[in-house]
Design an enzyme around this catalytic site. Sequence first.
Site, short mmCIF file in Angstrom:
data_model
loop_
_atom_site.label_atom_id
_atom_site.label_comp_id
_atom_site.label_asym_id
_atom_site.label_seq_id
_atom_site.Cartn_x
_atom_site.Cartn_y
_atom_site.Cartn_z
N LEU A 125 0.88 -1.17 0.00
CA LEU A 125 0.00 0.00 0.00
C LEU A 125 0.92 1.22 0.00
CD1 LEU A 125 -2.66 1.56 0.33
CD2 LEU A 125 -2.48 1.21 2.79
N GLU A 126 0.75 2.05 -1.03
CA GLU A 126 1.57 3.26 -1.13
C GLU A 126 0.71 4.42 -0.62
OE1 GLU A 126 2.50 4.20 -5.22
OE2 GLU A 126 4.40 5.10 -4.69
N ILE A 127 1.11 5.01 0.48
CA ILE A 127 0.34 6.13 1.03
C ILE A 127 0.98 7.43 0.55
CG2 ILE A 127 -0.30 7.33 3.17
CD1 ILE A 127 -0.81 4.66 4.43
#
Length: 692
Positions: free
Chosen positions: A460-462
């Site tokens: 998950l790339e925030i």
Amino acid sequence: MSKKTQRSLTLHEHEDGIWVLTLNCPDAVNLLSIKVVEELEQHLNTLANNSACRGLVFISGKENNFIAGADVNDITSIPTVDEVVECCQRFEGVLCKFSQFKFPTVAAIHGACFGGGLELTLCCTYRIASNASETKLALPEIKLGLIPGAGGTQRLPRLIGLASALDMILTGREYPARKALRVGLIDAAVPANLLLAQAQRFIHKRPKLKRKASILTNNIAARKIIANKAREQVTKTTKGFYPAAYKALEAVFEGLEMSLAKGIELEQKLFSQLVHTRECKSLVHLFHATTAAKKNNYDKERVAKFDDRRVELIGVVGAGFMGSGIATLAADRGVCVYVSDPNADAVGRLLHHADRYYIKKVARKRLKSFQHAQRLAMISPATEALAGFAAVDITIEAVHEDLGLKQQILQDFEAIAADDAIFASNTSALPIAAIAEQAKHPERVIGMHFFSPVEKMPLLEIVVTKATSPWAIARAVEFGRLLRKQIIIVKDSPGFYTTRVLACLMAEAVRALSEGCPIAEIDQALVEFGFPVGPITLIDEVGIDVGMHVLATMGKRLGLDNVPDLQQLVAQGYLGRKNGKGFYQYKDGKKLAPNDSISNLLGAQPSTSYTRDKIVDRCLLAFVNEAVKCLDEGVVSCAGDADIGAVSGLGFPPFWGGPMRYIEHVGKKEVRASLLALQDMHGKRFAPASGL
Ligand code: NAD
């Protein structure tokens, strides 16, 4: 007392003649460091000289951890192969003391029992475990490019038989107590508070247990057949990229032809040959990078400003491909989900997707059947706009890549949102700041870039803009953790980190195609390097129209403006796998031969001046160079995050450790020289990043 002088093991007499050795390392988890092994040896020597001892229980003093394994740093910092062997021999010498006692020994396991920890228990007379969900037994060395080095490949097959032992050694899979009992790895599973009493019972009764090593394990001909099958299987799953799997097979099968002592010698030799390999170094690096990312993302300052409330209700806008995955996974982790999509068919497909996903989990015994219905009931879809969204903690927008539409949805949400609700976009490439341009509360806007399939892909790339507030980041991280994602936090910019580096690779592949390289050659070159699929196949998977849009969004900024235009292909109905017409042909969803006629549409003249090595050089170095630029510009905050993002989100070969580790393996100078050569041949876009 300082941590260095603090002791990890305590030995006390629990009842008449029964001694308990408790491991409680001063650090957070129990690890078998060199120091702990030394202490262990002293205690075992004491017991050997105690003629009144009738039994020993080995137990952990931690709440939820038995032994997490050997200390990886201790092993990988040993400089030579011979010294690794010596280290293994010393440990084996200590472990042997367990089996030399005249009295029974019991490992009483509660919590994680991994690697060297499990190998220690294999030397005890009995193993009993708590049936708590925290109790898991595994030999995860293979995930670090190693094999078990403390007798695991020898004692385990002799104890539980070849089939189960190979499963544990080759996959690193975690066995809960129930499964461990079924395969004969442990002798009893009891509630945690009864562990010690049960251990005493085993010492008093000394039951003679029938071990499960099967006829197959003891039959030479059967062993040969299994060995061949196992080798085939390993080649199929690892594609020959991971030497540890082959060494594990060698240790197990050759070991069974010899005495235990000789087998252990063989194991030590093979283990030591792996410690300094590129594959092991890469996988250990990824392990450390992941641990560091977990710590960084949970930055205390940020969390302190967060109200610490668990995310309980989310909204998903868009019931398409990504929205379906996000809603399904969230409900699976106990989060209620409102879904909004004007398209009733899409809503129906989302429910169907979730239903099938949970059914599969029930079939694999990962869910009880009542939980299937429970999970589905947690998803409330509607074709009305944002119905119920006033109550959500987070809204995740997953509509198609249309900036205006995304901005509008954000505005509509702000009109009804709770004061502490955040808005996350799942866009692949649009800058989050652009989506938040007209927002009333840009501090509550963030990017949460999931990867497809959402349920499976770990990353998950925030994405954080200059305006995003720390508590909004904390909430997004908290939610990502709830979904058990590996999280990297990146700075907002077109394509963020992952889409940006991937776009450079894909653009290079399309350029090669337009210069006359055949589709299959380009894909094969990158697959041979270790990517799970080639770049052209990948464009077909995500959709040629989507690929075109991404390249356009990244545009001039990344030097992607002179990529052959895919517009022509899209105009002629080439969309990729989704409509069965792309760079490849498809029949009934199955990929067939490449659609070589497509090259004509890109104006390509057949060429023979390519080699697979040249193709890899171009595509890979475009990716690696861009990753360094992202680090230079602070898009990713450290090299470890760049590597995790590439490996967990984009399929960069883990045995290379990610683009940054690749540079370390090959050498900065060499990478720079290759880029300069490519620059001479293909132009400025290959100019080495300043970090090189
Ligand atoms: P999709 O086309 O499968 O789904 C989009 C959905 O949005 C459709 O069901 C459509 O009906 C719905 N929609 C349209 N207007 C709407 C509105 N006003 N309100 C609510 N719903 C509306 O798209 P997708 O592939 O799921 O991609 C969604 C987003 O995720 C995009 O921004 C994309 O870039 C990003 N993304 C996609 C992938 C991927 O592999 N597909 C990966 C990562 C990120």
